[in-house]
Design a protein around this motif. Structure first.
Motif, short mmCIF file in Angstrom:
data_model
loop_
_atom_site.label_atom_id
_atom_site.label_comp_id
_atom_site.label_asym_id
_atom_site.label_seq_id
_atom_site.Cartn_x
_atom_site.Cartn_y
_atom_site.Cartn_z
N TYR A 89 32.96 40.96 49.69
CA TYR A 89 34.50 41.25 49.56
C TYR A 89 34.45 42.54 48.68
O TYR A 89 33.59 42.93 48.15
N ASP A 90 35.93 42.98 48.55
CA ASP A 90 35.91 44.21 47.99
C ASP A 90 36.86 43.87 46.82
O ASP A 90 37.79 43.05 46.83
N ILE A 91 36.35 44.03 45.69
CA ILE A 91 37.14 43.65 44.43
C ILE A 91 38.34 44.45 44.33
O ILE A 91 38.98 43.75 43.31
N THR A 92 38.80 45.40 44.81
CA THR A 92 39.95 45.89 44.82
C THR A 92 40.96 45.33 46.12
O THR A 92 41.89 45.87 46.11
N CYS A 93 40.53 44.23 46.71
CA CYS A 93 41.04 43.80 47.78
C CYS A 93 41.34 42.42 47.64
O CYS A 93 40.53 41.73 48.34
N GLU A 94 42.18 41.84 47.19
CA GLU A 94 42.68 40.32 46.88
C GLU A 94 42.52 39.59 48.11
O GLU A 94 41.76 38.55 48.28
N ASP A 95 42.92 40.36 49.29
CA ASP A 95 42.72 39.59 50.80
C ASP A 95 41.33 39.39 51.15
O ASP A 95 41.14 38.48 51.65
N SER A 96 40.58 40.27 50.84
CA SER A 96 39.20 40.11 51.27
C SER A 96 38.44 39.14 50.60
O SER A 96 37.52 38.31 51.13
N PHE A 97 39.11 38.63 49.44
CA PHE A 97 38.50 37.53 48.39
C PHE A 97 39.16 36.36 48.92
O PHE A 97 38.39 35.37 49.20
N ARG A 98 40.38 36.27 49.31
CA ARG A 98 40.91 35.24 49.82
C ARG A 98 40.38 34.75 51.33
O ARG A 98 40.72 33.36 51.52
N GLY A 121 30.84 41.34 45.42
CA GLY A 121 31.96 42.05 45.09
C GLY A 121 31.69 43.34 44.80
O GLY A 121 30.96 43.94 44.17
N ASN A 122 31.84 44.19 45.98
CA ASN A 122 31.67 45.72 46.22
C ASN A 122 32.54 46.52 45.55
O ASN A 122 33.92 46.04 45.71
N LYS A 123 32.43 47.84 45.49
CA LYS A 123 33.39 48.94 44.94
C LYS A 123 33.87 48.78 43.52
O LYS A 123 34.98 49.21 43.25
N ILE A 124 32.72 48.46 42.75
CA ILE A 124 33.26 48.37 41.13
C ILE A 124 33.30 49.81 40.58
O ILE A 124 33.72 49.70 39.40
N ASP A 125 32.93 50.86 41.40
CA ASP A 125 33.30 52.12 40.88
C ASP A 125 34.76 52.52 40.75
O ASP A 125 35.38 53.33 40.24
N LEU A 126 35.57 51.61 41.51
CA LEU A 126 37.19 51.36 41.51
C LEU A 126 37.50 50.67 40.60
O LEU A 126 38.74 49.81 40.91
N ALA A 127 37.14 50.46 39.49
CA ALA A 127 37.46 49.49 38.38
C ALA A 127 38.88 49.36 37.85
O ALA A 127 39.44 48.39 37.76
N GLU A 128 39.68 50.79 38.05
CA GLU A 128 40.94 50.87 37.68
C GLU A 128 41.93 50.22 38.73
O GLU A 128 43.10 49.71 38.53
N LYS A 129 41.31 49.84 39.99
CA LYS A 129 42.01 49.06 40.99
C LYS A 129 41.75 47.84 41.18
O LYS A 129 41.93 47.00 42.30
N ARG A 130 40.95 47.15 40.17
CA ARG A 130 40.39 45.73 40.68
C ARG A 130 41.50 44.76 40.73
O ARG A 130 42.51 44.88 39.90
N GLU A 131 41.35 43.95 41.76
CA GLU A 131 42.15 42.95 41.99
C GLU A 131 41.80 41.43 41.70
O GLU A 131 42.35 40.61 41.60
N VAL A 132 40.50 41.19 41.79
CA VAL A 132 39.74 40.02 41.52
C VAL A 132 38.96 40.16 40.31
O VAL A 132 38.00 40.86 40.32
N VAL A 133 39.05 39.37 39.19
CA VAL A 133 38.40 39.54 38.04
C VAL A 133 37.16 38.74 38.33
O VAL A 133 37.02 37.89 39.12
N ARG A 134 36.11 39.23 37.38
CA ARG A 134 34.87 38.93 37.92
C ARG A 134 34.61 37.37 37.48
O ARG A 134 34.00 36.78 38.41
N GLN A 135 35.24 36.71 36.68
CA GLN A 135 35.18 35.30 36.42
C GLN A 135 35.52 34.59 37.35
O GLN A 135 34.67 33.48 37.67
#
Ligand code: GDP
Ligand code: MG
Length: 174
Positions: A89-98, A121-135
């Motif tokens: 999934y993409d950590i900057t895309c809540e939908d991809s996690f859901r 969880g891919n795209k961690i270089d875009l940390a400022e756009k993160r929508e899914v917290v790691r925990q």
């Protein structure tokens, strides 16, 4: 002398929503590059890369979805004989996690029940756009008996580790 140039051969299959970076992860790992622009299509069914783990040659056959995820047409043949699944999934895309529970239903339906699954969880270089917290992702992975890793195909962060960890786990279970 054996004709085989490897000690182990594993089939690894990438799944997850379109756009999460599956193709970029494969190209980063197999070719050492991050393709510019959109649409990082690989025109083949799978890529091969052989790695060495504790002196043993491990041949990884890595299958990418080639855009089929857009049509929900991934079928049993794709999952068949997969030793491992990389559910991305993409950590900057809540939908991809859901959407992950949908993918898990597919896994349950089509993959063999010994398959090793790692949640990425891919795209961690875009940390400022993160929508899914790691925990949250870690808890979810643990609840489903999946390994968990965060990566950046762009920055080459944890990509090597992803495939090597998976290969180690597969050897352990072989
Ligand atoms: P796929 O549909 O899952 O195969 O996704 P792609 O590999 O085609 O990537 C989709 C988009 O996300 C492309 O524009 C990529 O450049 C971008 N992308 C992929 N991985 C990363 C990453 O780690 N970081 C960033 N910033 N962008 C990425
Ligand atoms: Mg792709």
């Amino acid at each position: 002398m054996s004709m085989e140039d490897y000690d182990y051969l594993f089939k690894i299959v990438l799944i997850g929503n379109a756009g999460v970076g599956k193709t970029c992860l494969v190209r980063r790992f197999t070719q050492g590059l991050f393709p510019p622009g959109q649409g990082a299509t690989i025109g083949v069914d799978f890529m091969i890369k052989t790695v060495e783990i504790k002196g043993e040659k491990v041949k990884l056959q890595i299958w990418d979805t080639a855009g089929q995820e857009r049509f929900r047409s991934i079928t049993q043949s794709y999952y068949r004989s997969a030793n491992a699944l990389i559910l991305t999934y993409d950590i900057t895309c809540e939908d991809s996690f859901r959407c992950l529970p949908e993918w898990l239903r597919e896994i349950e339906q089509y993959a063999n029940n010994q398959v090793v699954t790692i949640l990425v969880g891919n795209k961690i270089d875009l940390a400022e756009k993160r929508e899914v917290v790691r925990q949250r992702a870690e808890d979810f992975a643990q609840s489903q008996s999946m390994l968990y890793l965060e990566t950046s195909a762009k920055e080459s962060d944890n990509v090597e580790k992803l495939f090597l960890d998976l290969a180690c786990e597969l050897i352990r279970e072989a």
